[in-house]
Design a protein around this motif. Structure first.
Motif, mmCIF file in Angstrom:
data_model
loop_
_atom_site.group_PDB
_atom_site.id
_atom_site.type_symbol
_atom_site.label_atom_id
_atom_site.label_comp_id
_atom_site.label_asym_id
_atom_site.label_seq_id
_atom_site.Cartn_x
_atom_site.Cartn_y
_atom_site.Cartn_z
ATOM 1 N N TRP A 52 0.837 -1.212 0.000
ATOM 2 C CA TRP A 52 0.000 0.000 0.000
ATOM 3 C C TRP A 52 0.871 1.261 0.000
ATOM 4 O O TRP A 52 0.439 2.313 -0.459
ATOM 5 C CB TRP A 52 -0.888 0.036 1.248
ATOM 6 C CG TRP A 52 -2.069 -0.883 1.159
ATOM 7 C CD1 TRP A 52 -2.135 -2.184 1.554
ATOM 8 C CD2 TRP A 52 -3.360 -0.568 0.625
ATOM 9 N NE1 TRP A 52 -3.384 -2.692 1.308
ATOM 10 C CE2 TRP A 52 -4.161 -1.723 0.751
ATOM 11 C CE3 TRP A 52 -3.932 0.585 0.066
ATOM 12 C CZ2 TRP A 52 -5.492 -1.762 0.328
ATOM 13 C CZ3 TRP A 52 -5.257 0.543 -0.340
ATOM 14 C CH2 TRP A 52 -6.025 -0.619 -0.213
ATOM 15 N N GLU A 58 2.929 -7.256 2.616
ATOM 16 C CA GLU A 58 1.495 -7.539 2.567
ATOM 17 C C GLU A 58 0.725 -6.471 1.774
ATOM 18 O O GLU A 58 1.022 -5.277 1.869
ATOM 19 C CB GLU A 58 0.955 -7.639 4.003
ATOM 20 C CG GLU A 58 -0.236 -8.542 4.142
ATOM 21 C CD GLU A 58 -1.571 -7.832 4.203
ATOM 22 O OE1 GLU A 58 -2.572 -8.503 4.440
ATOM 23 O OE2 GLU A 58 -1.610 -6.590 4.005
ATOM 24 N N TRP A 60 -2.919 -6.391 1.381
ATOM 25 C CA TRP A 60 -4.373 -6.517 1.459
ATOM 26 C C TRP A 60 -4.947 -5.737 2.635
ATOM 27 O O TRP A 60 -5.349 -4.587 2.488
ATOM 28 C CB TRP A 60 -4.701 -8.017 1.532
ATOM 29 C CG TRP A 60 -6.132 -8.387 1.426
ATOM 30 C CD1 TRP A 60 -7.029 -8.008 0.469
ATOM 31 C CD2 TRP A 60 -6.824 -9.255 2.330
ATOM 32 N NE1 TRP A 60 -8.247 -8.598 0.724
ATOM 33 C CE2 TRP A 60 -8.149 -9.365 1.851
ATOM 34 C CE3 TRP A 60 -6.460 -9.959 3.481
ATOM 35 C CZ2 TRP A 60 -9.101 -10.149 2.502
ATOM 36 C CZ3 TRP A 60 -7.404 -10.736 4.120
ATOM 37 C CH2 TRP A 60 -8.715 -10.826 3.628
ATOM 38 N N GLU A 61 -4.972 -6.312 3.843
ATOM 39 C CA GLU A 61 -5.711 -5.674 4.932
ATOM 40 C C GLU A 61 -4.842 -5.009 5.997
ATOM 41 O O GLU A 61 -5.347 -4.252 6.815
ATOM 42 C CB GLU A 61 -6.623 -6.695 5.625
ATOM 43 C CG GLU A 61 -5.861 -7.774 6.382
ATOM 44 C CD GLU A 61 -6.758 -8.724 7.192
ATOM 45 O OE1 GLU A 61 -7.986 -8.586 7.158
ATOM 46 O OE2 GLU A 61 -6.203 -9.620 7.863
ATOM 47 N N ARG A 106 -3.179 -4.057 -6.581
ATOM 48 C CA ARG A 106 -4.188 -4.973 -7.106
ATOM 49 C C ARG A 106 -3.635 -6.400 -6.971
ATOM 50 O O ARG A 106 -3.626 -7.180 -7.907
ATOM 51 C CB ARG A 106 -4.464 -4.644 -8.571
ATOM 52 C CG ARG A 106 -5.913 -4.865 -8.987
ATOM 53 C CD ARG A 106 -6.066 -4.553 -10.455
ATOM 54 N NE ARG A 106 -6.395 -3.171 -10.719
ATOM 55 C CZ ARG A 106 -7.636 -2.698 -10.773
ATOM 56 N NH1 ARG A 106 -8.653 -3.482 -10.554
ATOM 57 N NH2 ARG A 106 -7.844 -1.429 -11.056
ATOM 58 N N ALA A 111 -6.654 -15.068 1.697
ATOM 59 C CA ALA A 111 -6.797 -14.479 3.023
ATOM 60 C C ALA A 111 -5.675 -14.932 3.943
ATOM 61 O O ALA A 111 -5.189 -14.186 4.772
ATOM 62 C CB ALA A 111 -8.142 -14.873 3.598
ATOM 63 N N TYR A 120 -9.483 -11.293 -6.458
ATOM 64 C CA TYR A 120 -9.226 -10.511 -5.248
ATOM 65 C C TYR A 120 -10.417 -10.561 -4.314
ATOM 66 O O TYR A 120 -11.554 -10.344 -4.723
ATOM 67 C CB TYR A 120 -8.940 -9.078 -5.679
ATOM 68 C CG TYR A 120 -8.481 -8.166 -4.574
ATOM 69 C CD1 TYR A 120 -7.129 -7.903 -4.395
ATOM 70 C CD2 TYR A 120 -9.387 -7.546 -3.732
ATOM 71 C CE1 TYR A 120 -6.694 -7.053 -3.399
ATOM 72 C CE2 TYR A 120 -8.967 -6.696 -2.730
ATOM 73 C CZ TYR A 120 -7.624 -6.446 -2.570
ATOM 74 O OH TYR A 120 -7.204 -5.603 -1.579
ATOM 75 N N ASP A 121 -10.151 -10.812 -3.046
ATOM 76 C CA ASP A 121 -11.187 -10.726 -2.027
ATOM 77 C C ASP A 121 -11.383 -9.245 -1.702
ATOM 78 O O ASP A 121 -10.466 -8.581 -1.223
ATOM 79 C CB ASP A 121 -10.750 -11.501 -0.787
ATOM 80 C CG ASP A 121 -11.833 -11.558 0.279
ATOM 81 O OD1 ASP A 121 -12.606 -10.580 0.397
ATOM 82 O OD2 ASP A 121 -11.899 -12.558 0.999
ATOM 83 N N GLY A 124 -10.269 -6.054 1.342
ATOM 84 C CA GLY A 124 -9.223 -5.026 1.444
ATOM 85 C C GLY A 124 -9.724 -3.665 0.968
ATOM 86 O O GLY A 124 -9.410 -2.621 1.559
ATOM 87 N N GLN A 125 -10.532 -3.661 -0.104
ATOM 88 C CA GLN A 125 -11.093 -2.403 -0.612
ATOM 89 C C GLN A 125 -12.168 -1.872 0.342
ATOM 90 O O GLN A 125 -12.237 -0.678 0.617
ATOM 91 C CB GLN A 125 -11.709 -2.612 -2.009
ATOM 92 C CG GLN A 125 -10.701 -3.004 -3.076
ATOM 93 C CD GLN A 125 -9.723 -1.886 -3.419
ATOM 94 O OE1 GLN A 125 -10.109 -0.838 -3.882
ATOM 95 N NE2 GLN A 125 -8.444 -2.133 -3.180
#
Ligand SMILES: [Zn+2]
Length: 648
Positions: A52, A58, A60-61, A106, A111, A120-121, A124-125
């Motif tokens: 990010w 990582e 995602w979250e 992206r 998970a 993509y799960d 995260g968005q």
């Protein structure tokens, strides 16, 4: 053209930054900012090197989770250094938004992070819309740059557009499907501002694709989660964090669909969770799926902070003071207990009866052997990323405005000051108190011009004999389990006093085990503790974080000489100074003494206290005086005890 109107929430939270913690709460938030929360990005690869923020870790979250808590932390403290830090990260996310509105990397990850998935799960968005909503709100603070605010608003709208198009062709699945309702927070906020109809359609689409939580809880043949999850089994429906988040789903959806059943569902869902999986902290267990009443089963830290946030949303949307009572119970007990006093280490799972925090297999349903040790990322790093939101969001929800803006609501209690507007006039209301360690609360309302409006004080259901001394000097006895309205024209400085008498109560739990509660606090046996550092070869040693095991240095296997009828005589409470670190074994601002006898047959079993012996228990051991402290102050403890036979 008819415009669809959302159902209004009972109370609106004040803009982030309007409430300043004072007293012990300010010190607690400072401890947090000086601990893991404020420094995670300096050493923890999953945030420091997150994709990010342009790194390779990582994607995602984890970085969004951290921002979700550290943004409110920075703004409730008004910590300029921390504000500058989070601003850089928010700017990075906004500036790197992709042309189609997609936020961040992206990446295609599973998970678990263990395998690569084909798609993509969306969780995260979804989570990042929650982050951007807060970033947008704080940009509206007086003196903020309107261009920044507009950039963040536009980024959030484009991210929601992107989700809208994405789920046309790739419907929700896995985490996104089970946590869809979190998107409603930003959809509702932006719809109220823009009136753009596609936002309501997006909400409907998410609702239709997302898991129907209230229907699952209301299955005619019985709730499938009523039994503890079998050992070794894992599923999304009984996942403890999903459940902690989901109790607010019907209330969020009620704002769009206006069905009365969605207003009653949250309390019913909470009732089911506590009836089948509740322990004396007010939490339900899950290690990592719902695990029943046994006080040695674990409760994941993510579930604690998410449950607290759910209760804050429920209090706001539905306005039922019972959610405030429950919120305080979670925040003052389960939240602080699962951190070391300096907040540099935390657990994955906490136990109501916790006598040993070591790396070993326990009765957990699926969690790993390090789950109850204190560290940087025991068991799994989700909690490390997500732990920051507990205290700051609580501070940000202490005061709210009534829907019609005529009243300021004291929704939950802790020392604080809030800036708001009553009848169009700016007012400052401050609360001086050592609550929940004391029972007296002193309010001061200050206004530069006469302001007409109400102050609504939450009177907890347990506060029998509560009293309010009004600004005119008269004293009134408010009804418990309500909000008491003080309506007047406020001029200059007005003072009010609220007394919330706390009487001990006995809670019966698993196998008739008893726990002592008083006001919002649960009390637990103080056990001597020895901290032993582990994993010393781990990297990132430049900051005072570390992993720890804790072993007991005093005995813990006691049955209590208490009875519901004589409890006020059986337990004596003692006040101590509310010091620099109130949530620590040595700094406990209140303690209790109670008599009990050791039960020599009650032993350790597989790293935990064996099943609580059935009550009434008998023992030939001498009667001893035992010291209890608030659960939130403990690291090792017994909370649910056997009860001695009455004639013992
Ligand atoms: Zn977690």
């Amino acid at each position: 053209m008819a415009t669809f109107k959302l159902q209004p929430p009972a109370f609106r939270p004040l803009p982030l930054g309007s409430i300043s913690p004072t007293g012990w709460l300010q010190r607690q938030l400072r401890i947090q900012a000086d601990g893991l929360s404020g420094h995670l990005d300096e050493f923890w690869p999953d945030v420091r090197d997150s994709q990010w923020f342009g790194g390779e870790a990582e994607a995602w979250e984890r970085a969004p989770y951290w921002l979700d808590g550290v943004i409110p932390l920075a703004y409730v403290l008004g910590d300029q250094e921390l504000i500058a830090k989070v601003t850089r990260y928010i700017d990075t996310i906004v500036e790197h938004q992709q042309a189609d509105g997609w936020l961040g990397p992206r990446a295609m990850i599973a998970a678990s992070g263990a395998a690569v998935q084909a798609s993509y799960d969306l969780w995260g968005q979804i989570l990042t819309t929650k982050v951007l909503l807060q970033a947008y709100e704080v940009a509206g603070i007086a003196g903020g740059d309107p261009a920044v605010r507009e950039a963040r608003r536009s980024a959030l709208l484009r991210a929601l557009r992107c989700i809208d198009r994405h789920i046309d062709r790739a419907p929700l699945f896995n985490w996104g499907q089970f946590r869809w309702f979190e998107t409603l927070l930003s959809i509702a906020a932006l719809y109220e501002e823009t009136g753009e109809a596609w936002l309501v359609d997006l909400a409907a689409k998410l609702h239709a694709q997302g898991f129907d939580w209230p229907a699952f809880f209301n299955t005619p043949s019985g709730w499938p989660n009523a039994e503890p999850t079998p050992h070794g089994r894992w599923n999304y429906m009984s996942h403890v964090v999903n459940n902690a988040m989901a109790v607010k789903a019907p209330a969020l959806w009620w704002r769009f669909a206006a069905a009365e059943s969605d207003r009653t569902a949250p309390a019913a869902m909470i009732g089911q969770l506590l009836a089948h999986h509740g322990v004396a902290t007010g939490m339900f267990t899950g290690d990592e799926c719902l695990a029943g009443h046994q006080p040695t089963h674990g409760t994941e830290l993510c579930a604690v902070v998410e449950y607290a946030f759910s209760l804050e949303v429920l209090l706001s949307v539905l306005g039922d003071p019972a959610f405030g009572d429950h919120l305080e119970q979670i925040i003052f007990n389960a939240l602080p207990a699962t951190f070391s006093p300096d907040m540099w280490s935390h657990q994955y799972d906490q136990q109501a009866n916790q006598i040993l925090c070591t790396v070993q297999e326990r009765i957990w349903n699926t969690n790993g052997p390090a789950s109850n040790t204190f560290g940087v990322e025991p068991n799994y790093g989700c909690c490390t990323a997500n732990l920051s939101q507990g205290w700051p969001k609580f501070a940000a929800h202490l005061w709210m405005m009534t829907q019609d803006s005529t009243g300021l609501v004291a929704a939950a209690y802790a020392p604080s000051a809030a800036r708001a507007t009553l009848g169009g006039v700016p007012v400052v209301v401050s609360l001086e108190t050592d609550y929940p360690f004391r029972d007296s609360l002193h309010f001061t309302v200050t206004t530069e011009a006469p302001a007409t409006g109400s102050l609504w004080l939450r009177i907890p259901a347990w506060a029998k004999g509560a009293a309010i001394r009004l600004p005119d000097g008269t004293t009134v006895p408010p009804a418990t389990g309500t909000f008491y309205e003080v309506n007047r024209t406020w001029e200059g400085t007005s003072e009010l006093d609220l007394t919330l008498p706390m009487q001990p109560e006995l809670r019966k739990g698993y196998g008739d085990a008893v726990a002592i509660q008083r006001g919002p606090l649960t009390y637990a046996l103080k056990i001597g503790e020895q901290w032993q550092r582990i994993n010393e070869d781990e990297p990132f040693r430049e900051l005072p974080h570390a992993d720890w095991e804790i072993t007991p240095t005093s005995r813990w296997a006691y049955a209590l000489a208490v009875d519901a009828d004589t409890l006020a005589d059986d337990v004596q409470f003692h006040e101590h100074p509310v010091g620099a670190v109130p949530f620590s074994p040595e700094g406990a601002p209140v303690s209790a003494t109670v008599k009990g006898r050791e039960l020599t047959e009650w032993d350790e079993e597989a790293g935990s206290a064996a099943d609580v012996p059935l009550s009434p228990a008998t023992s030939e051991e001498p009667l001893e005086e035992l010291a209890l402290i608030p659960y939130g102050c403990t690291d090792l403890r017994i909370t649910e005890f056997p009860q001695l036979a009455r004639d013992e």
